[in-house]
Motif scaffolding. Structure first.
Motif, PDB file in Angstrom:
ATOM      1  N   LYS A 226       0.475  -1.256   0.000  1.00 47.02           N
ATOM      2  CA  LYS A 226       0.205   0.179  -0.360  1.00 47.02           C
ATOM      3  C   LYS A 226       1.006   1.533   0.758  1.00 47.02           C
ATOM      4  CE  LYS A 226      -0.436   0.238   4.912  1.00 47.02           C
ATOM      5  NZ  LYS A 226      -1.149  -0.217   6.280  1.00 47.02           N
ATOM      6  N   TYR A 227       2.098   0.875   0.134  1.00 46.11           N
ATOM      7  CA  TYR A 227       3.238   2.168   0.115  1.00 46.11           C
ATOM      8  C   TYR A 227       3.979   2.527  -1.225  1.00 46.11           C
ATOM      9  CZ  TYR A 227       3.215   1.453   5.399  1.00 46.11           C
ATOM     10  OH  TYR A 227       2.718   1.914   7.026  1.00 46.11           O
ATOM     11  N   GLY A 228       3.562   4.090  -1.903  1.00 48.44           N
ATOM     12  CA  GLY A 228       4.031   3.870  -2.935  1.00 48.44           C
ATOM     13  C   GLY A 228       5.213   4.760  -2.739  1.00 48.44           C
ATOM     14  N   ALA A 229       5.994   5.566  -3.397  1.00 46.19           N
ATOM     15  CA  ALA A 229       6.819   6.390  -3.526  1.00 46.19           C
ATOM     16  C   ALA A 229       6.091   7.680  -4.130  1.00 46.19           C
ATOM     17  CB  ALA A 229       7.725   5.886  -4.392  1.00 46.19           C
ATOM     18  N   VAL A 230       6.558   8.969  -3.327  1.00 42.47           N
ATOM     19  CA  VAL A 230       6.139  10.274  -3.324  1.00 42.47           C
ATOM     20  C   VAL A 230       6.739  10.405  -4.528  1.00 42.47           C
ATOM     21  CG1 VAL A 230       7.944  11.476  -1.687  1.00 42.47           C
ATOM     22  CG2 VAL A 230       5.721  12.047  -1.920  1.00 42.47           C
ATOM     23  N   SER A 231       7.755  10.193  -4.895  1.00 42.85           N
ATOM     24  CA  SER A 231       8.608  10.925  -6.304  1.00 42.85           C
ATOM     25  C   SER A 231       9.631  10.119  -6.280  1.00 42.85           C
ATOM     26  CB  SER A 231       9.200  11.960  -5.309  1.00 42.85           C
ATOM     27  OG  SER A 231      10.581  11.497  -4.474  1.00 42.85           O
ATOM     28  N   THR A 232       9.438  10.727  -7.937  1.00 42.48           N
ATOM     29  CA  THR A 232      10.844   9.468  -8.461  1.00 42.48           C
ATOM     30  C   THR A 232      12.737   9.930  -8.013  1.00 42.48           C
ATOM     31  OG1 THR A 232       9.923   9.557 -10.592  1.00 42.48           O
ATOM     32  CG2 THR A 232      11.733   8.663 -10.857  1.00 42.48           C
ATOM     33  N   GLY A 233      12.911  11.355  -7.530  1.00 42.01           N
ATOM     34  CA  GLY A 233      13.706  11.203  -6.841  1.00 42.01           C
ATOM     35  C   GLY A 233      14.439  10.766  -6.073  1.00 42.01           C
ATOM     36  N   SER A 234      13.737  10.286  -4.968  1.00 37.94           N
ATOM     37  CA  SER A 234      13.867   9.625  -3.303  1.00 37.94           C
ATOM     38  C   SER A 234      14.358   8.071  -4.055  1.00 37.94           C
ATOM     39  CB  SER A 234      12.348   9.899  -2.876  1.00 37.94           C
ATOM     40  OG  SER A 234      11.822   8.950  -2.831  1.00 37.94           O
ATOM     41  N   ILE A 235      13.989   7.422  -4.485  1.00 39.67           N
ATOM     42  CA  ILE A 235      14.017   6.420  -4.731  1.00 39.67           C
ATOM     43  C   ILE A 235      15.275   5.518  -5.698  1.00 39.67           C
ATOM     44  CG2 ILE A 235      13.277   4.330  -6.399  1.00 39.67           C
ATOM     45  CD1 ILE A 235      10.515   5.800  -6.721  1.00 39.67           C
ATOM     46  N   VAL A 236      16.108   5.169  -4.298  1.00 39.54           N
ATOM     47  CA  VAL A 236      17.249   4.916  -4.094  1.00 39.54           C
ATOM     48  C   VAL A 236      17.521   3.419  -4.511  1.00 39.54           C
ATOM     49  CG1 VAL A 236      19.828   5.408  -4.020  1.00 39.54           C
ATOM     50  CG2 VAL A 236      18.386   6.767  -3.976  1.00 39.54           C
ATOM     51  N   SER A 237      18.872   2.581  -5.385  1.00 43.76           N
ATOM     52  CA  SER A 237      18.934   1.278  -5.389  1.00 43.76           C
ATOM     53  C   SER A 237      20.563   1.255  -4.379  1.00 43.76           C
ATOM     54  CB  SER A 237      18.886   0.101  -6.548  1.00 43.76           C
ATOM     55  OG  SER A 237      17.601   0.670  -6.792  1.00 43.76           O
ATOM     56  N   GLU A 238      20.369   0.077  -3.190  1.00 44.42           N
ATOM     57  CA  GLU A 238      21.836  -0.182  -3.508  1.00 44.42           C
ATOM     58  C   GLU A 238      21.659  -1.656  -3.321  1.00 44.42           C
ATOM     59  OE1 GLU A 238      24.000  -1.163  -0.379  1.00 44.42           O
ATOM     60  OE2 GLU A 238      22.643  -0.736   1.256  1.00 44.42           O
ATOM     61  N   THR A 239      22.882  -1.513  -2.473  1.00 47.57           N
ATOM     62  CA  THR A 239      23.061  -3.578  -3.162  1.00 47.57           C
ATOM     63  C   THR A 239      22.040  -4.664  -2.863  1.00 47.57           C
ATOM     64  OG1 THR A 239      25.373  -2.816  -2.041  1.00 47.57           O
ATOM     65  CG2 THR A 239      24.817  -5.403  -2.881  1.00 47.57           C
ATOM     66  N   ASP A 240      21.353  -4.529  -1.509  1.00 45.26           N
ATOM     67  CA  ASP A 240      20.125  -5.415  -1.280  1.00 45.26           C
ATOM     68  C   ASP A 240      18.911  -4.617  -1.226  1.00 45.26           C
ATOM     69  OD1 ASP A 240      20.957  -4.606   0.776  1.00 45.26           O
ATOM     70  OD2 ASP A 240      21.198  -6.533   1.634  1.00 45.26           O
ATOM     71  N   ARG A 241      18.636  -3.623  -1.292  1.00 46.66           N
ATOM     72  CA  ARG A 241      17.984  -2.905  -1.252  1.00 46.66           C
ATOM     73  C   ARG A 241      17.726  -1.915  -2.215  1.00 46.66           C
ATOM     74  NH1 ARG A 241      17.132  -3.470   4.450  1.00 46.66           N
ATOM     75  NH2 ARG A 241      18.995  -5.381   3.928  1.00 46.66           N
ATOM     76  N   VAL A 242      16.159  -1.385  -1.445  1.00 44.84           N
ATOM     77  CA  VAL A 242      15.736  -0.175  -2.038  1.00 44.84           C
ATOM     78  C   VAL A 242      14.881   1.293  -1.543  1.00 44.84           C
ATOM     79  CG1 VAL A 242      14.242   1.556  -3.966  1.00 44.84           C
ATOM     80  CG2 VAL A 242      15.540  -1.315  -4.278  1.00 44.84           C
ATOM     81  N   TYR A 243      15.410   2.362  -1.175  1.00 44.42           N
ATOM     82  CA  TYR A 243      15.773   3.375  -0.054  1.00 44.42           C
ATOM     83  C   TYR A 243      14.358   4.505  -0.773  1.00 44.42           C
ATOM     84  CZ  TYR A 243      18.806   1.601   2.789  1.00 44.42           C
ATOM     85  OH  TYR A 243      19.171   1.409   4.133  1.00 44.42           O
ATOM     86  N   PHE A 244      12.778   4.643  -0.123  1.00 39.85           N
ATOM     87  CA  PHE A 244      12.004   5.448  -1.060  1.00 39.85           C
ATOM     88  C   PHE A 244      11.625   6.244   0.565  1.00 39.85           C
ATOM     89  CE2 PHE A 244       9.504   1.487  -0.849  1.00 39.85           C
ATOM     90  CZ  PHE A 244       8.215   2.155  -0.340  1.00 39.85           C
ATOM     91  N   MET A 245      10.740   7.723  -0.115  1.00 36.33           N
ATOM     92  CA  MET A 245       9.557   8.320   0.685  1.00 36.33           C
ATOM     93  C   MET A 245       8.914   7.946   0.600  1.00 36.33           C
ATOM     94  SD  MET A 245       9.812  11.788   2.007  1.00 36.33           S
ATOM     95  CE  MET A 245       9.226  12.631   0.808  1.00 36.33           C
ATOM     96  N   SER A 246       7.418   7.456   1.186  1.00 36.07           N
ATOM     97  CA  SER A 246       6.445   7.329   0.708  1.00 36.07           C
ATOM     98  C   SER A 246       5.291   7.744   0.584  1.00 36.07           C
ATOM     99  CB  SER A 246       5.934   6.192   1.947  1.00 36.07           C
ATOM    100  OG  SER A 246       5.638   6.848   3.226  1.00 36.07           O
ATOM    101  N   SER A 247       3.853   8.105  -0.233  1.00 34.33           N
ATOM    102  CA  SER A 247       3.555   9.396  -0.034  1.00 34.33           C
ATOM    103  C   SER A 247       2.778   9.441   1.509  1.00 34.33           C
ATOM    104  CB  SER A 247       2.186   9.049  -0.410  1.00 34.33           C
ATOM    105  OG  SER A 247       2.411   8.598  -2.232  1.00 34.33           O
ATOM    106  N   ALA A 248       2.882   8.951   2.807  1.00 31.68           N
ATOM    107  CA  ALA A 248       2.664   8.997   3.765  1.00 31.68           C
ATOM    108  C   ALA A 248       3.883   9.811   4.429  1.00 31.68           C
ATOM    109  CB  ALA A 248       1.896   7.989   4.241  1.00 31.68           C
ATOM    110  N   SER A 249       4.769  10.171   3.492  1.00 31.46           N
ATOM    111  CA  SER A 249       6.188  10.855   4.465  1.00 31.46           C
ATOM    112  C   SER A 249       6.956  10.162   5.925  1.00 31.46           C
ATOM    113  CB  SER A 249       5.536  12.096   5.588  1.00 31.46           C
ATOM    114  OG  SER A 249       4.781  12.835   4.161  1.00 31.46           O
TER     115      SER A 249
END
Length: 458
Positions: A226-249
């Motif tokens: 249910k958690y989407g990403a609020v911005s394209t720029g916040s989505i960043v991949s690391e070796t074994d995970r992806v970080y992002f900021m959700s629309s719920a901050s």
């Protein structure tokens, strides 16, 4: 009574008080629960209006840099050559590269391919001639031999031919579930394709292909977040995970094992207060053995930094917009709006600030009150440097709102590796908050903080 004060909490804004307790600025909690100074920056090239950077291994390695109007190539010495004009939205540009050293660039309004091995016509703008049918390309990722481009307001995504980023088919344009909302990005984990919308995430797993031309993915119908990403720029991949900021901050960490929130309620509340979170920009870099997720809000002049090893947050006054993967040149390269920089341990003068959590005495009652008699800071000064004696300022609050005068205390000459700085006082109160500030170039490490509190009968 000597009381050790925890310094390993990072920044943890409270939703109830005006002051962030505790708070770290330009410092982070290291692997041994000590406070270390964040990396500084060495300029590689001064470039205006920088939006994105991509590292390529082709011809010994270089950086492909996108500005608001141009695509540039920057070598390891910082020398710049112009590749082409590009049209951008002025906010976010994303790049990826396939095995043929074709760099795919998406700008929100257009998609381009820079074919590094071509000499006659190396630069192609994708359109109907290439079978490309997206009007709002916002993100791109390469998985195996395929380039996947995400159309934000199009709410669909396109798949290239194998090892050919300039060939697409209308049969390979895929609509997403309407409940996902506007699409914001994509990422790869263990050859799985993750597609982000503002309202959710889809996962597509590797499919069984009989030939290289077969469609390479199958949607995992059991995966839906249910958690989407609020911005394209916040989505960043690391070796074994992806970080992002959700629309719920909330800042989320996505791995093959699942989805995890890494922000506290206080930090989420602070992120929600920013003017345009949809313009947030994330980056990943490695410094002193730890990975950091650096989240910048350019329009609010704010940056937050998550340290993977200690699982804590800090604040930074450097507005990093993007980072290059460490592939060919083995450098930590990041961009600010005014150029491309390398992370370094050689520090320029910069403000470091520590705001402690609220300090309570051992037994505060109506019959007793606490007397703060001394504050002791154990620290390491870093490598010897030819500078004048350095000072740390201490200010104290007894109500967690207002701080008194700042008192300077010397930390000695540089090169004196281990040192203890003490402030002596006699301040009465029911609670205390300490604020330390240092402005200088020393590579300080704070090892321990203790206070001496005695009780007096009221």
């Amino acid at each position: 009574m000597n009381i050790p004060i925890a310094i390993n909490k990072g920044s943890s804004p409270s939703v109830d008080v005006q002051i962030s307790n505790p708070r770290l600025l330009n410092m982070y909690v290291g692997q041994r629960s000590e406070l270390n100074r964040m990396a500084s920056l060495d300029s590689m090239s001064a470039i205006s209006d920088v939006l994105a950077v991509h590292e390529t291994t082709y011809l010994g390695g270089a950086y492909i840099v996108a500005t608001k109007s141009s695509l540039l190539r920057v070598d390891s010495g910082g020398n710049v050559s112009r590749l082409s004009d590009i049209k951008t939205s002025g906010v976010t540009v994303r790049m990826s590269e396939n095995q043929q050293n074709e760099v795919i660039i998406v700008t929100g309004s257009n998609a381009y391919v820079y074919k590094q091995k071509e000499t006659s016509e190396p630069f192609v703008q994708l359109g109907t001639a290439q079978g490309f049918d997206l009007n709002n390309p916002v993100d791109v990722v390469v998985i195996n031999t395929f380039a996947i481009i995400i159309g934000g307001q199009d709410k669909k995504w396109a798949l290239s031919s194998p090892n050919n980023a300039v060939a697409y088919s209308t049969n390979d344009i895929f609509l997403t579930d309407e409940s996902m909302g506007e699409l914001t990005g994509c990422a790869e984990l263990d050859n799985n394709l993750f597609i982000f919308g503002k309202n959710g995430i889809q996962r597509w797993v590797p499919g069984i292909s009989r030939t290289p031309e077969d469609f390479p993915f199958e949607q995992d119908s059991n995966f839906r977040k249910k958690y989407g990403a609020v911005s394209t720029g916040s989505i960043v991949s690391e070796t074994d995970r992806v970080y992002f900021m959700s629309s719920a901050s909330q800042v989320m960490s996505l791995s093959i094992q699942g989805l995890e929130e890494i922000t506290t309620a206080g930090i989420s509340n602070q992120l929600a207060s920013y003017v345009n979170p949809q313009f947030s920009r994330g980056s990943i870099y490695n410094y002193r053995g730890s990975y950091f997720y650096h989240l910048t809000f350019p329009e609010d002049n704010a940056s937050w930094v998550f340290c993977e090893s200690s699982k804590t947050w800090s604040e930074s006054d450097i507005l990093i917009l993007d980072s290059a993967a460490k592939i060919a040149l083995n450098l930590n390269v990041v961009i600010l709006s005014d150029g491309i920089y390398q992370l370094t341990k050689s520090h320029s003068s910069r403000l470091l600030e520590i705001n402690t959590d609220v300090i309570l005495g051992p037994d505060s009652t109506q019959s007793y009150r606490d007397a703060l008699n001394a504050v002791k800071l154990d620290l390491v000064q870093g490598l010897p440097q030819a500078v004048e004696p350095q000072y740390i300022e201490l200010a104290l609050s007894t109500d967690n709102l207002y701080f008194g005068n700042r008192v300077n205390q010397s930390i000695g000459l540089t090169g004196k590796r281990l040192t203890t700085t003490r402030w002596r006082m006699n301040v009465l109160g029911e609670q205390f908050t300490l604020n330390f500030r240092y402005y200088g170039s020393l590579d300080l490490t704070i090892r321990r903080l203790t206070v001496d509190i005695n009780q007096e009968r009221t």
